[in-house]
Motif scaffolding. Structure first.
Motif, short mmCIF file in Angstrom:
data_model
loop_
_atom_site.label_atom_id
_atom_site.label_comp_id
_atom_site.label_asym_id
_atom_site.label_seq_id
_atom_site.Cartn_x
_atom_site.Cartn_y
_atom_site.Cartn_z
N GLY A 1 0.74 -1.20 0.17
CA GLY A 1 0.01 -0.01 -0.03
C GLY A 1 0.75 1.45 -0.11
O GLY A 1 0.33 2.29 0.16
N SER A 2 2.08 1.07 -0.36
CA SER A 2 3.13 2.35 -0.22
C SER A 2 3.67 2.38 -1.40
O SER A 2 4.11 1.35 -2.20
N VAL A 3 4.10 3.52 -1.73
CA VAL A 3 5.04 3.97 -2.99
C VAL A 3 6.38 4.55 -2.60
O VAL A 3 6.46 5.55 -1.80
N ALA A 4 7.54 4.17 -2.92
CA ALA A 4 8.89 4.68 -2.50
C ALA A 4 9.35 5.17 -3.79
O ALA A 4 9.38 4.76 -4.81
N PHE A 5 10.05 6.41 -3.45
CA PHE A 5 10.37 7.29 -4.79
C PHE A 5 11.64 8.23 -4.12
O PHE A 5 11.45 8.44 -2.88
N ALA A 6 12.26 8.84 -5.13
CA ALA A 6 13.13 9.74 -4.78
C ALA A 6 13.56 10.37 -5.96
O ALA A 6 13.27 10.05 -7.22
N GLY A 7 14.36 11.83 -5.73
CA GLY A 7 15.07 12.22 -7.21
C GLY A 7 16.40 11.70 -6.89
O GLY A 7 16.87 10.95 -6.02
#
Length: 387
Positions: free
Chosen positions: A74-80
């Protein structure tokens, strides 16, 4: 072992996709430069915004969403590439860690793995360059210690050659890229295996003297630097224990790259508000031994990057190949290689990919940020040798 199939056409609003993960059988999770993380069903005219830091109160850096770890639990992991790794869960954002230079992110189950550089309270680089975050735990598990105090990664970070993957429920594989080695850890953070990058026919390290390392921020210099090296651009793993490394190289070397200047009469002056010092870079030598000089204009945030040798609308030419190196998670030193499984005619191209069953999605893109250009996406079948 690998069969590249037809292209997947992205709608115009998603053209600047910089990273990709499978979300469902025919649905992708896309990190779109300057916009956010989108879910998109293949063939539809638009995507759905799943995560954006706009208005969330966080430092957005270059507003890049070029590191998408994926969606699970149920979670989205992201970064620049810079300034923080984030997890969005049920509409709420959490900064997992204020990592200053993010090499790569991956998510599986309730865990998120990261490789990069983070500063301590004194402003120095921390002792570790990879971490695993478990949902509900306040502190991550440290993985790979830095061998040089973060010096090389901090100075050569523009190369963008770090990769991390949770290759199973129990194991995470870390490729620091700018520090030597390829490492496997268990879910508790214990080192299971340490290998050399040349196990997978890849180079490690920066290979530049200290005074040259900042030049990797220049487009033309970086293209030629990449053309002289073999780097692990991406790695995938399936549920059967197979691990796949996409090793990028330029068969013709730096001398095969054609850096075309703008057409005669084109406006090569900086746009209003642009800044950056003109830099003369010492490049390759010609047949008579004379040094060929490359002139580029440095990048600054919010400025349009102008260069007499690089134009994102007309990328430099040069055949780039990705060898596909396969191994088993329990025996990574025994490899099978498919030469030039993927190739591109553009010398600046990088590869991102994801795997669901035996169905792969392959993303070919150029530089990130101000120099981004539209991506090309393909579907592929990826199976272990003998299948």
């Amino acid at each position: 072992m690998f069969e590249l199939q037809g292209p997947i056409v992205l709608p115009q609003p998603l053209a600047l996709t910089a990273d990709v993960r499978w979300l469902d059988e025919d649905q992708l999770l896309l990190g779109v430069e300057g916009s956010g993380v989108y879910s998109w069903r293949i063939g539809e005219d638009e995507g759905t915004l799943e995560a954006s830091l706009a208005g969330a109160g966080y430092h957005r850096g270059f507003e890049s969403y070029s590191r998408v770890g994926g969606s699970s639990s149920g979670s989205v992991a992201f970064a620049g590439g810079l300034f923080g790794v984030y997890l969005k869960s049920r509409g709420d954002f959490e900064m997992l860690k204020a990592i200053e230079i993010v090499g790569d992110v991956d998510r599986r189950g309730d865990r998120t793995a990261v490789v990069g550089l983070s500063r301590n309270e004194e402003g120095d680089w921390e002792d570790h360059i990879a971490w695993v975050f478990k949902d509900g735990e306040s502190e991550p598990r440290t993985l790979l210690p830095t061998r040089d105090g973060g010096e090389i990664m901090g100075q050569c970070w523009h190369a963008q050659v770090s990769v991390v993957r949770l290759i199973s429920e129990e194991r995470v594989l870390v490729v620091p890229g700018l520090e030597p080695g390829v490492f496997v850890y268990d879910r508790a953070g214990q080192l299971l295996e340490s290998l050399s990058a040349d196990t997978f026919a890849a180079d490690a390290g920066c290979g530049l003297e200290e005074g040259e390392r900042s030049l990797l921020g220049n487009a033309a210099f970086r293209i030629e630097w990449m053309a002289g090296r073999r780097v692990i651009d991406e790695l995938l793993a399936d549920e059967a224990g197979n691990v796949y490394f996409f090793v990028r190289h330029v068969p013709g070397g730096p001398e095969s790259i054609v850096l075309e200047p703008p057409e005669s009469g084109a406006d090569t002056q900086p746009a209003a508000g642009a800044s950056g010092q003109v830099t003369v870079v010492s490049g390759r030598t010609d047949a008579e031994g004379a040094t060929i000089l490359t002139t580029v204009r440095g990048f600054t945030r919010g400025a349009e990057n102008h260069s007499s040798t690089y134009d994102a609308a007309h990328p430099p030419l040069g055949r780039v190949c990705w060898d596909l190196v396969q191994a088993r998670a329990e025996e990574l030193t025994a490899v099978t290689t498919l030469p030039c499984a993927v190739e591109s005619e553009f010398a600046d191209t990088r590869l991102r990919a994801d795997l669901r069953g035996d169905k792969a999605v392959v993303l070919l893109t150029g530089f990130l940020g101000a120099l981004a250009r539209p991506a090309a996406v393909f579907e592929a079948r990826l199976r272990p040798p003998g299948r």
